[in-house]
Design an enzyme around this catalytic site. Sequence first.
Site, PDB file in Angstrom:
ATOM      1  N   ARG A  45       0.813  -1.174   0.000  1.00  0.00           N
ATOM      2  CA  ARG A  45       0.000   0.000   0.000  1.00  0.00           C
ATOM      3  C   ARG A  45       0.862   1.245   0.000  1.00  0.00           C
ATOM      4  O   ARG A  45       0.426   2.282  -0.467  1.00  0.00           O
ATOM      5  CB  ARG A  45      -0.887   0.013   1.230  1.00  0.00           C
ATOM      6  N   GLU A 102       7.914   1.656  -5.710  1.00  0.00           N
ATOM      7  CA  GLU A 102       7.902   1.354  -4.272  1.00  0.00           C
ATOM      8  C   GLU A 102       8.193   2.634  -3.507  1.00  0.00           C
ATOM      9  O   GLU A 102       8.938   3.493  -3.984  1.00  0.00           O
ATOM     10  CB  GLU A 102       8.948   0.289  -3.977  1.00  0.00           C
ATOM     11  N   ASP A 106      14.225  -0.719   2.064  1.00  0.00           N
ATOM     12  CA  ASP A 106      14.912  -0.759   3.350  1.00  0.00           C
ATOM     13  C   ASP A 106      15.910  -1.922   3.326  1.00  0.00           C
ATOM     14  O   ASP A 106      16.998  -1.787   2.794  1.00  0.00           O
ATOM     15  CB  ASP A 106      13.849  -0.908   4.438  1.00  0.00           C
ATOM     16  N   SER A 107      15.541  -3.068   3.837  1.00  0.00           N
ATOM     17  CA  SER A 107      16.439  -4.230   3.863  1.00  0.00           C
ATOM     18  C   SER A 107      16.700  -4.766   2.464  1.00  0.00           C
ATOM     19  O   SER A 107      17.751  -5.335   2.200  1.00  0.00           O
ATOM     20  CB  SER A 107      15.840  -5.338   4.728  1.00  0.00           C
ATOM     21  N   GLY A 108      15.734  -4.604   1.558  1.00  0.00           N
ATOM     22  CA  GLY A 108      15.861  -5.098   0.191  1.00  0.00           C
ATOM     23  C   GLY A 108      15.146  -6.421  -0.043  1.00  0.00           C
ATOM     24  O   GLY A 108      14.989  -6.845  -1.188  1.00  0.00           O
ATOM     25  N   LYS A 134      16.839   3.543   1.558  1.00  0.00           N
ATOM     26  CA  LYS A 134      17.526   3.514   2.850  1.00  0.00           C
ATOM     27  C   LYS A 134      18.717   2.547   2.758  1.00  0.00           C
ATOM     28  O   LYS A 134      18.692   1.458   3.318  1.00  0.00           O
ATOM     29  CB  LYS A 134      16.547   3.099   3.944  1.00  0.00           C
TER      30      LYS A 134
END
Length: 162
Positions: A45, A102, A106-108, A134
């Site tokens: 979302r 997206e 973040d972490s991927g 990030k």
Amino acid sequence: MQDYRDFLSEIIVSEDALQQRISELGAEISRDFQGQDLLLVCILRGGIVFLTDLMRKITIPHTLDFMVVSSYMVGARQSSGQARISLDLRTDIYDRNVLLIEDIVDSGYTIQAVLDVLGVRKPKSLNVCVLLDKVERREVEVPIHYRGLLSLTNMSLAMVWM
């Protein structure tokens, strides 16, 4: 409903600066895919607000589809490392230019899982456009082709999205 200004200590990126960067991304994407078929795939979302602003700035014809993918458990602030697709595409992406939209990478893990799933469907191209990257939190290396903002330490999207 509580107003975001009630709990944010500061706004790091102004709305004008954010919209300017989104306009630049739209122009770059329009230039790169001029005369080609382009499908924007929004990861719901979080990506929907970014998508709506970005698609207004893309000046070439394009179509849309959506996925719901998560690597976060309910209430978690850290990725579990396992992505779960709860809504898949309705569009056949074979031999199409696909641009994943997206809000935050973040972490991927989430983007990598989506790239793996969509890659086997043999799109002509598969690229990623993210509002906030990030990189300092990255655990899995993922290709980011269009980047709105490079992460500022501990910045959350709520702080930049006005």
